[in-house]
Design a protein around this motif. Sequence first.
Motif, PDB file in Angstrom:
ATOM      1  N   ILE A  23       0.845  -1.201   0.000  1.00 16.46           N
ATOM      2  CA  ILE A  23       0.000   0.000   0.000  1.00 16.46           C
ATOM      3  C   ILE A  23       0.879   1.249   0.000  1.00 16.46           C
ATOM      4  N   VAL A  24       1.966   1.233   0.755  1.00 16.90           N
ATOM      5  CA  VAL A  24       2.893   2.373   0.782  1.00 16.90           C
ATOM      6  C   VAL A  24       3.456   2.621  -0.618  1.00 16.90           C
ATOM      7  N   VAL A  25       3.838   1.564  -1.300  1.00 16.83           N
ATOM      8  CA  VAL A  25       4.361   1.692  -2.667  1.00 16.83           C
ATOM      9  C   VAL A  25       3.278   2.237  -3.592  1.00 16.83           C
ATOM     10  N   ALA A  26       2.064   1.720  -3.470  1.00 17.01           N
ATOM     11  CA  ALA A  26       0.958   2.185  -4.318  1.00 17.01           C
ATOM     12  C   ALA A  26       0.658   3.659  -4.064  1.00 17.01           C
ATOM     13  N   GLU A  27       0.697   4.072  -2.798  1.00 16.76           N
ATOM     14  CA  GLU A  27       0.457   5.483  -2.475  1.00 16.76           C
ATOM     15  C   GLU A  27       1.539   6.372  -3.073  1.00 16.76           C
ATOM     16  N   ARG A  28       2.787   5.936  -3.009  1.00 14.98           N
ATOM     17  CA  ARG A  28       3.892   6.698  -3.580  1.00 14.98           C
ATOM     18  C   ARG A  28       3.726   6.812  -5.104  1.00 14.98           C
ATOM     19  N   GLN A  29       3.376   5.710  -5.733  1.00 14.39           N
ATOM     20  CA  GLN A  29       3.172   5.729  -7.181  1.00 14.39           C
ATOM     21  C   GLN A  29       1.991   6.622  -7.559  1.00 14.39           C
ATOM     22  N   PHE A  30       0.954   6.625  -6.736  1.00 14.08           N
ATOM     23  CA  PHE A  30      -0.196   7.480  -6.983  1.00 14.08           C
ATOM     24  C   PHE A  30       0.197   8.953  -6.906  1.00 14.08           C
ATOM     25  N   LYS A  31       0.997   9.313  -5.894  1.00  9.86           N
ATOM     26  CA  LYS A  31       1.444  10.698  -5.769  1.00  9.86           C
ATOM     27  C   LYS A  31       2.262  11.122  -6.983  1.00  9.86           C
ATOM     28  N   ILE A  32       3.096  10.232  -7.476  1.00 12.07           N
ATOM     29  CA  ILE A  32       3.886  10.536  -8.672  1.00 12.07           C
ATOM     30  C   ILE A  32       2.969  10.725  -9.872  1.00 12.07           C
ATOM     31  N   ALA A  33       2.017   9.818 -10.036  1.00 14.99           N
ATOM     32  CA  ALA A  33       1.076   9.930 -11.163  1.00 14.99           C
ATOM     33  C   ALA A  33       0.253  11.209 -11.057  1.00 14.99           C
TER      34      ALA A  33
END
Length: 70
Positions: free
Chosen positions: A40-50
Motif C-alpha cells: 500500500i505504501v508503494v501504491a500510495e507513492r506511485q499514486f502521488k507521482i502519477a
Amino acid sequence: MDIESIKQGLTAIGMALTALNQAKDLLPENPKKQEISDAIVVAERQFKIAESQTAQGLGFELCRKHFPQR
C-alpha cells in the motif's frame, strides 16, 4: 478527456487507497499484513507521482519544497 474527469479519476483512486488502508487495519498481525502494508505504501507513492505528473501535464508547476517528500 476534460480536467473534471481527470480529477474524478484521481479522487476515486485516492479513495480506493484509503479503503485499502482501512481494510488492512482490520487484519490480524502477521507477516502477510506487513507485506500488504508495504504494498500500500508503494501504491500510495506511485499514486502521488502519477498525480503530480498529471498536474504537470495540465500545465501546473511543481513545488520541489513540498513534493516529492522523502
